[in-house]
Design an enzyme around this catalytic site. Structure first.
Site, mmCIF file in Angstrom:
data_model
loop_
_atom_site.group_PDB
_atom_site.id
_atom_site.type_symbol
_atom_site.label_atom_id
_atom_site.label_comp_id
_atom_site.label_asym_id
_atom_site.label_seq_id
_atom_site.Cartn_x
_atom_site.Cartn_y
_atom_site.Cartn_z
ATOM 1 N NE ARG A 99 10.121 -1.944 3.529
ATOM 2 C CZ ARG A 99 9.069 -1.441 4.175
ATOM 3 N NH1 ARG A 99 8.647 -2.019 5.261
ATOM 4 N NH2 ARG A 99 8.453 -0.389 3.708
ATOM 5 N NE ARG A 158 8.020 5.047 5.117
ATOM 6 C CZ ARG A 158 7.457 3.871 5.380
ATOM 7 N NH1 ARG A 158 6.887 3.650 6.549
ATOM 8 N NH2 ARG A 158 7.446 2.913 4.487
ATOM 9 C CE LYS A 204 2.437 2.716 6.280
ATOM 10 N NZ LYS A 204 3.287 2.584 7.481
ATOM 11 N NE ARG A 242 -0.497 -0.132 4.904
ATOM 12 C CZ ARG A 242 -1.041 0.216 6.031
ATOM 13 N NH1 ARG A 242 -2.119 0.950 6.040
ATOM 14 N NH2 ARG A 242 -0.522 -0.180 7.162
ATOM 15 C CG ASP A 247 7.853 -7.109 7.372
ATOM 16 O OD1 ASP A 247 8.000 -7.963 8.257
ATOM 17 O OD2 ASP A 247 6.828 -6.414 7.270
ATOM 18 C CG ASN A 248 7.446 -3.523 9.889
ATOM 19 O OD1 ASN A 248 7.207 -3.328 8.700
ATOM 20 N ND2 ASN A 248 6.534 -3.972 10.728
#
Ligand code: AMP
Ligand code: MG
EC number: 2.7.7.-
Length: 487
Positions: free
Chosen positions: A183, A176, A113, A93, A252-253
């Protein structure tokens, strides 16, 4: 200062090709409007702050317009979520619109985002709601002001587009900024899908663009991994020292740059609570406040596994071994400063731990205690703060130890002590209930509270006239707000 059409693009990640990020166009939001913009973030792109109020600004960051040089793409990655490996995630997204470089020659990713569906949307709708966009915006800018490495946020654009979560909400987008959106999960994706050539290309890309100084080292990839370990240790030390709970530390974050990234159900501690779990969906407490420290290392191990094609296992293990001692050194250094100490003694660790335990048992407000500890000379400050504790004998014993430690620390005036302590102990933090108040107003179309709160949080260490209500403990309704991943 630049106008919006004067940004200069150089889309370095896009040049890696479609295997890394297929081309996807943003899906515009209905009736886009500015909710809030960060002048400090706009300055990173040399943008004139006045452009935030123009309709073109809302159209660009609401997905209606694009620069001719932008190349919107969805990045592919995978990751370990709550300990289990998910073979494919990716930008479901969000879109990397392109990379802009400023007059100082710094590149910034523009990542939008909530920009609609992508090949990685899985069951999702590609949208972000106003609530979570405001939370990400405020958190990015608040962490930055506290000196915690983080992605930045340029603006939130609201809309009338309906988005379904537990109830109907409105869609929004947050723009952002980060030097990279790569990542840990990017490396895991190419490793586990057995694409060694692309994995090597990715590693070269990160080394060349983000860790160029490691090129000079005998083993550049190892030097890069060490640097990633060091940055993570420092970032997590700052989270722990300031009471920040991320909530979803999936790989992944986790950013390859060691910055706080992908804000979801995060929270700052109100009362000190080592076991605090901010993510309502985290039933096991995997990402509880105190677990962030070992999880940081777990995540680095997951990255290390994905780097085994480039670095020997022994060297990776040795580098991983740096994490805990570095974390502890950074953490203790910050906590000493928060306590107003300028020298180091072996027993300081214990002094900190005893204080935290007392706070934990009495539900003492973490931020306000440390702030007020600097207001007055140590003896007077502890005497005033004593009332917050249930275990008075325990607190008195700690206070004696602390006063003696301060006396041994050095010869300085209270004025100097206050100044030094207030420079590291914020008066204003992004408490969940403050965010909630701002969100409630914004959802009814009034953006003034988000803007005011953002403004207060950009100067967290400075007492601001008329802003007392932002430096209070939460009211009862605001103490245990349930924040889930549904954003
Ligand atoms: P997050 O929990 O936001 O880090 O997201 C985990 C994964 O789910 C990422 O691949 C996201 O892109 C994807 N995702 C989260 N929310 C949505 C959504 N509403 N639509 C599509 N994908 C989503
Ligand atoms: Mg994510």
């Amino acid at each position: 200062m630049k106008a919006l059409d004067e940004l200069t693009f150089d889309n370095r990640f896009a040049r890696l090709g479609d295997a890394f990020s297929p081309h996807v166009l943003p899906e515009p939001l209905d009736e886009p409007r500015l909710v809030v913009a960060s002048k400090a973030a706009m300055a990173l792109l040399d943008l004139d702050p006045a452009v935030a109020e123009t309709s073109v600004f809302a159209e660009l960051f609401g997905g209606h317009k694009l620069w001719a040089e932008a190349e919107p793409r969805a990045m592919v990655y995978s990751g370990h979520q709550f300990g289990g490996y998910t073979p494919q995630l990716g930008d479901g997204r969000g879109l990397l619109l392109g990379e802009v470089y400023n007059e100082a020659g710094k590149h910034w990713d523009l990542h939008l985002k909530g920009a609609g569906m992508t090949p990685y949307s899985r069951m999702g709708d590609g949208r972000a709601v106003l609530r979570s966009s405001i939370r990400e915006f405020l958190a990015s800018e608040a962490l930055h002001a506290l000196g915690i490495p983080t992605s930045r946020a340029l603006c939130v654009i609201g809309s009338s587009t309906p988005v379904w979560r537990e109830k109907q909400e409105r869609g929004a987008m947050v723009l952002r900024l980060a030097h990279s959106h790569i990542r840990f999960g990017h490396f895991e994706y190419f490793y586990y899908t057995k694409k060694p050539e692309q994995q090597a290309e990715l590693a070269e890309h990160v080394l060349n663009l983000h860790y160029p100084e490691c090129r000079e080292q005998p083993e550049p990839y190892l030097a890069m991994f060490r640097e990633i370990v060091e940055r993570n240790a420092e970032m997590i030390a700052k989270w722990q020292a300031y009471g920040f709970c991320h909530g979803v530390m999936n790989t992944d974050n986790m950013s390859i740059l060691g910055i706080t990234f992908d804000f979801g159900p995060f929270a700052f501690l109100d009362d000190f609570d080592a076991h605090f779990i901010c993510n309502h969906s985290d039933h096991e407490g995997r990402y509880s406040f105190s677990n962030q420290v070992p999880i940081g290392q777990w995540n680095l191990s997951a990255l290390a596994q994905a780097l085994t094609p480039f670095i020997s296992v022994d060297a990776l293990k040795e580098a991983l071994g740096l994490y805990l001692p570095l974390y502890q050194a950074h953490y203790l250094d910050l906590m000493r400063r928060r306590l107003g100490l300028t020298t180091a003694e072996d027993a300081d660790q214990q002094l900190v731990e005893r204080l935290l335990k007392l706070m934990q048992n009495s539900g003492v407000d973490y931020t306000l205690f440390l702030r007020h500890l600097g207001d007055e000379p140590a003896a007077l400050a502890v005497a005033r703060l004593r009332d917050d504790f249930v275990d008075l004998a325990g607190f008195d014993a700690w206070a004696e130890q602390y006063k003696a430690r301060v006396a041994r620390d050095g010869d300085y005036t209270q004025e100097q002590r206050r100044e030094r302590m207030h420079a590291v102990n914020p008066l204003y933090i992004l408490r969940n209930y403050l965010a909630q108040n701002a969100i409630a107003a914004a959802e009814s179309g009034d953006y003034s509270e988000v803007r005011r709160l953002h403004d207060v949080l950009t100067r967290p260490f400075e007492e601001q006239a008329g802003m007392e209500q932002y430096a209070q403990r939460p009211p009862d309704w605001g103490k245990h707000l349930e924040i889930s991943c549904s954003s």
